[in-house]
Design a protein around this motif. Structure first.
Motif, mmCIF file in Angstrom:
data_model
loop_
_atom_site.group_PDB
_atom_site.id
_atom_site.type_symbol
_atom_site.label_atom_id
_atom_site.label_comp_id
_atom_site.label_asym_id
_atom_site.label_seq_id
_atom_site.Cartn_x
_atom_site.Cartn_y
_atom_site.Cartn_z
ATOM 1 N N PHE A 256 -13.739 -1.386 -11.698
ATOM 2 C CA PHE A 256 -14.527 -1.441 -10.592
ATOM 3 C C PHE A 256 -13.947 -0.933 -9.428
ATOM 4 N N ARG A 257 -14.548 0.014 -8.388
ATOM 5 C CA ARG A 257 -13.890 0.605 -7.426
ATOM 6 C C ARG A 257 -14.694 0.513 -6.034
ATOM 7 N N LEU A 258 -13.782 0.165 -5.151
ATOM 8 C CA LEU A 258 -14.477 0.008 -3.801
ATOM 9 C C LEU A 258 -13.668 0.843 -2.801
ATOM 10 N N THR A 259 -14.531 1.629 -1.921
ATOM 11 C CA THR A 259 -13.891 2.318 -1.065
ATOM 12 C C THR A 259 -14.043 1.597 0.309
ATOM 13 N N ILE A 260 -13.040 1.401 1.081
ATOM 14 C CA ILE A 260 -13.167 0.482 2.319
ATOM 15 C C ILE A 260 -12.752 1.555 3.627
ATOM 16 N N GLY A 261 -13.586 1.680 4.493
ATOM 17 C CA GLY A 261 -13.304 2.405 5.613
ATOM 18 C C GLY A 261 -12.438 1.730 6.661
ATOM 19 N N GLY A 262 -11.790 2.324 7.648
ATOM 20 C CA GLY A 262 -10.855 2.017 8.637
ATOM 21 C C GLY A 262 -11.940 2.072 10.037
ATOM 22 N N PRO A 263 -11.341 1.540 10.978
ATOM 23 C CA PRO A 263 -9.572 1.382 11.222
ATOM 24 C C PRO A 263 -9.092 0.065 10.994
ATOM 25 N N LEU A 264 -7.956 -0.001 10.440
ATOM 26 C CA LEU A 264 -7.249 -1.345 10.124
ATOM 27 C C LEU A 264 -7.063 -2.230 11.189
ATOM 28 N N ALA A 265 -7.440 -3.229 10.954
ATOM 29 C CA ALA A 265 -7.358 -4.358 11.902
ATOM 30 C C ALA A 265 -6.338 -5.364 11.441
ATOM 31 N N ILE A 266 -5.176 -5.706 12.198
ATOM 32 C CA ILE A 266 -4.235 -6.498 11.913
ATOM 33 C C ILE A 266 -4.397 -7.795 12.954
ATOM 34 N N THR A 267 -4.791 -8.692 12.482
ATOM 35 C CA THR A 267 -5.000 -9.965 13.228
ATOM 36 C C THR A 267 -3.945 -11.019 13.521
ATOM 37 N N SER A 268 -3.019 -11.035 12.373
ATOM 38 C CA SER A 268 -2.040 -12.029 12.396
ATOM 39 C C SER A 268 -0.637 -11.430 12.052
ATOM 40 N N ALA A 269 0.305 -12.306 12.461
ATOM 41 C CA ALA A 269 1.797 -11.808 11.874
ATOM 42 C C ALA A 269 2.132 -13.070 10.787
ATOM 43 N N ILE A 270 3.010 -12.542 9.943
ATOM 44 C CA ILE A 270 3.425 -13.446 8.956
ATOM 45 C C ILE A 270 4.294 -14.520 9.511
ATOM 46 N N GLU A 271 3.920 -15.799 9.216
ATOM 47 C CA GLU A 271 4.486 -17.046 9.571
ATOM 48 C C GLU A 271 5.926 -17.289 8.657
ATOM 49 N N ARG A 272 6.774 -17.486 9.294
ATOM 50 C CA ARG A 272 7.863 -18.110 8.407
ATOM 51 C C ARG A 272 7.895 -19.521 8.099
ATOM 52 N N ALA A 273 8.334 -19.917 7.018
ATOM 53 C CA ALA A 273 8.122 -21.271 6.638
ATOM 54 C C ALA A 273 9.130 -22.241 7.506
ATOM 55 N N ALA A 274 8.727 -23.232 7.869
ATOM 56 C CA ALA A 274 9.396 -24.165 8.765
ATOM 57 C C ALA A 274 10.559 -24.749 7.941
#
Length: 285
Positions: A256-274
């Motif tokens: 199965f294939r899926l084409t996803i259009g942009g633009p890319l939305a980055i909503t969060s940063a990687i959180e470090r484990a406490a």
């Protein structure tokens, strides 16, 4: 053409024991015996003597042909599988890999039409059919739009190998569907041509699932083997569900294939484990 590099040296080719006799590996050659078998079978695949989806000779047959041990044959088959030239199927043997069937999820298209569009001519078998009052499960999916429902199961075979098992339920919408209708027409053909319903959208999900004994027997795989399963509910005008289908596909030959259009939305940063907080006590003077 797929090929394997040949090492320079003496005795790198296979020899024939007599006219018309099968080749044996050269035991005192520079190349390992399994590599000679890999090269021979690769050549036969590239030249079309072993065609896509053909079953390779069994391990005992390959052992007799090349005069080698089972360990050597299995190592050669593993190398061919690593190179994506063959596909092992548990309990069935090893098959020459063929072109992958693609299914685009961002296009509303029937399963049968998708195969035709890529140049495949599948064989279809209607395994079961009934028409009548919908069972509880069908009523929950198709709702009040389905006073009667046609339910059927169809197997798709491609080049002699089972590819998919389709189980479908269609809201009959004022017309009874006959078994002959189900044998002659794909699902969307029944919905749009025979029932006159225009399919405007479909809800689709894809997941991996283990093959039940019944499905495994139908598709020629071992029970518990992984399958790709697409579930689809199609809707006509006014948002009425008109069809529900479950398509179980052999994964080695379908993607199965899926084409996803942009633009890319980055909503969060990687959180470090406490990090755990440690309290250090100093020794008293």
């Amino acid at each position: 053409m797929t090929s394997y590099p040949q090492k320079k040296g003496r005795h790198t080719s296979l020899r024939r024991t007599s006219a018309g006799a099968p080749p044996n590996v050269v035991r005192d050659g520079f190349d390992p015996m399994y590599a000679q078998i890999v090269r021979t079978l690769t050549t036969e695949i590239d030249e079309g003597r072993l065609r896509p989806f053909d079953r390779l000779p069994s391990e005992p047959e390959l052992m007799a042909r090349f005069g080698v041990s089972r360990v050597t044959v299995r190592l050669a088959l593993r190398r061919l599988a690593d190179a994506k030239l063959v596909v092992p199927r548990q309990g069935k043997g090893t098959f020459v890999a063929g072109p992958m069937v693609e299914h685009e999820l961002d296009v509303l298209r029937g399963f049968y039409d998708n195969l035709l569009r890529q140049g495949y001519r599948p064989r279809t078998e209607l395994l079961a059919f009934e028409s009548g009052v919908p069972p509880e499960g069908a009523a929950a999916v198709l709702g009040a739009t389905a006073p009667t429902v046609a339910r059927f199961q169809r197997r798709y075979t491609l080049r002699g190998q089972p590819l998919a098992l389709v189980s479908a339920q269609i809201a009959e919408a004022g017309r009874r569907i006959s078994r002959a209708d189900a044998e002659r027409n794909p699902i969307y053909g029944i919905v749009q041509k025979l029932l006159g319903l225009e399919v405007i959208r479909a809800d689709v999900s894809v997941r991996a699932q283990s093959a039940s004994p019944a499905v495994a027997s139908t598709l020629g795989v071992e029970p518990g083997s992984p399958l790709l399963v697409m579930r689809r509910v199609s809707y006509a005008r006014q948002g009425k569900p008109c069809e529900a289908a479950e398509i179980c596909v052999v994964p080695e030959r379908y993607e199965f294939r899926l084409t996803i259009g942009g633009p890319l939305a980055i909503t969060s940063a990687i959180e470090r484990a406490a990090r755990p907080h440690h309290t250090t006590r100093r020794a008293r003077p």
